[in-house]
Scaffold this active site. Structure first.
Site, PDB file in Angstrom:
ATOM      1  CG  HIS A 170      -2.045  -0.964   1.108  1.00 28.85           C
ATOM      2  ND1 HIS A 170      -2.595  -1.614   2.187  1.00 28.85           N
ATOM      3  CD2 HIS A 170      -2.755  -1.382   0.029  1.00 28.85           C
ATOM      4  CE1 HIS A 170      -3.592  -2.382   1.784  1.00 28.85           C
ATOM      5  NE2 HIS A 170      -3.701  -2.267   0.478  1.00 28.85           N
ATOM      6  CB  THR A 216       2.591   2.145  -8.057  1.00 25.36           C
ATOM      7  OG1 THR A 216       1.522   2.633  -8.872  1.00 25.36           O
ATOM      8  CG2 THR A 216       3.392   3.310  -7.522  1.00 25.36           C
ATOM      9  N   GLY A 253      -2.724  -1.659  -7.954  1.00 26.30           N
ATOM     10  CA  GLY A 253      -3.684  -2.385  -7.119  1.00 26.30           C
ATOM     11  C   GLY A 253      -5.122  -1.926  -7.281  1.00 26.30           C
ATOM     12  CG  ASP A 304      -4.523  -5.470  -4.853  1.00 26.52           C
ATOM     13  OD1 ASP A 304      -3.279  -5.545  -4.855  1.00 26.52           O
ATOM     14  OD2 ASP A 304      -5.155  -4.569  -4.280  1.00 26.52           O
ATOM     15  CG  ASP A 330      -1.705   2.193   5.831  1.00 26.47           C
ATOM     16  OD1 ASP A 330      -1.760   2.040   7.072  1.00 26.47           O
ATOM     17  OD2 ASP A 330      -1.870   3.296   5.281  1.00 26.47           O
ATOM     18  CG  HIS A 332      -7.689  -1.658  -3.804  1.00 26.57           C
ATOM     19  ND1 HIS A 332      -7.188  -0.462  -3.346  1.00 26.57           N
ATOM     20  CD2 HIS A 332      -6.675  -2.532  -3.718  1.00 26.57           C
ATOM     21  CE1 HIS A 332      -5.923  -0.633  -2.993  1.00 26.57           C
ATOM     22  NE2 HIS A 332      -5.591  -1.883  -3.202  1.00 26.57           N
ATOM     23  CG  ASP A 388     -10.261  -5.674  -5.685  1.00 20.97           C
ATOM     24  OD1 ASP A 388     -11.312  -6.321  -5.836  1.00 20.97           O
ATOM     25  OD2 ASP A 388     -10.001  -4.622  -6.307  1.00 20.97           O
ATOM     26  NE  ARG A 438     -12.332 -15.852  -0.409  1.00 21.88           N
ATOM     27  CZ  ARG A 438     -12.271 -16.808  -1.348  1.00 21.88           C
ATOM     28  NH1 ARG A 438     -12.070 -18.067  -1.006  1.00 21.88           N
ATOM     29  NH2 ARG A 438     -12.415 -16.514  -2.624  1.00 21.88           N
TER      30      ARG A 438
END
Length: 126
Positions: free
Chosen positions: A8, A36, A55, A60, A80, A87, A90, A96
Site C-alpha cells: 500500500h 506502482t 492495485g 490485486d 497499511d 479496493h 480485492d 483469503r
C-alpha cells in the site's frame, strides 16, 4: 519460486528497503508486483519484475488470479492497516486466496524479513 510483491502507498518505502536489503535473494526468483510497487522496486534495485496493473486498477485481482491458478509460491504484501483502501474487497479476496491455496503471505515487514531470511538460507516450505 514465483514471488509477488505488493505494498500500500504508506508501505512503499518499507518494501523498497526490504527489496534492496534482499536484492540478491530476490534476484534468484521470478518476481511479480502490482504496477506502482513494481516500478519503484525496479527503479531502486534494478531487479526484473513482471508488473501488473496498479492495485486499485485491478493489480490485486491479477495477482489473485495467479494465486488461484497455483502460479505463485510466496506473497509479500505490506498492508497499511490504518488507512481505508478503496479496493479493500480485492485485498480481502487476495488474503483469503492465500489461505485457501496455503501460500505463505507476509503482511508486514517483520514477517517478510523472516520469509526472506528463510529463502536466503535455502529453507523452503512445502
Amino acid at each position: 519460486m514465483k514471488i509477488a510483491l505488493i505494498a500500500h502507498d504508506k508501505k512503499k518505502d518499507e518494501i523498497i528497503e526490504l527489496s534492496k536489503k534482499y536484492k540478491d535473494v530476490l534476484a534468484e526468483h521470478e518476481l511479480y508486483a502490482t504496477g506502482t510497487t513494481g516500478t519503484l522496486i525496479m527503479g531502486e534495485t534494478g531487479l526484473s519484475i513482471h508488473r501488473m496493473k496498479s492495485g486499485p486498477l485491478g493489480g490485486d485481482q491479477q495477482i489473485g488470479a495467479m494465486l488461484a491458478d497455483g502460479e505463485l509460491d510466496l506473497i509479500i504484501f505490506l498492508r497499511d492497516p490504518l488507512t481505508a483502501q478503496p479496493h479493500e474487497p480485492d485485498v480481502s479476496a487476495l488474503l483469503r486466496l492465500g489461505d485457501v491455496q496455503k501460500i505463505p503471505l507476509a503482511t508486514n515487514a517483520n514477517s517478510a524479513t523472516i520469509m526472506l531470511e528463510a529463502l536466503k538460507n535455502k529453507v523452503y516450505f512445502a
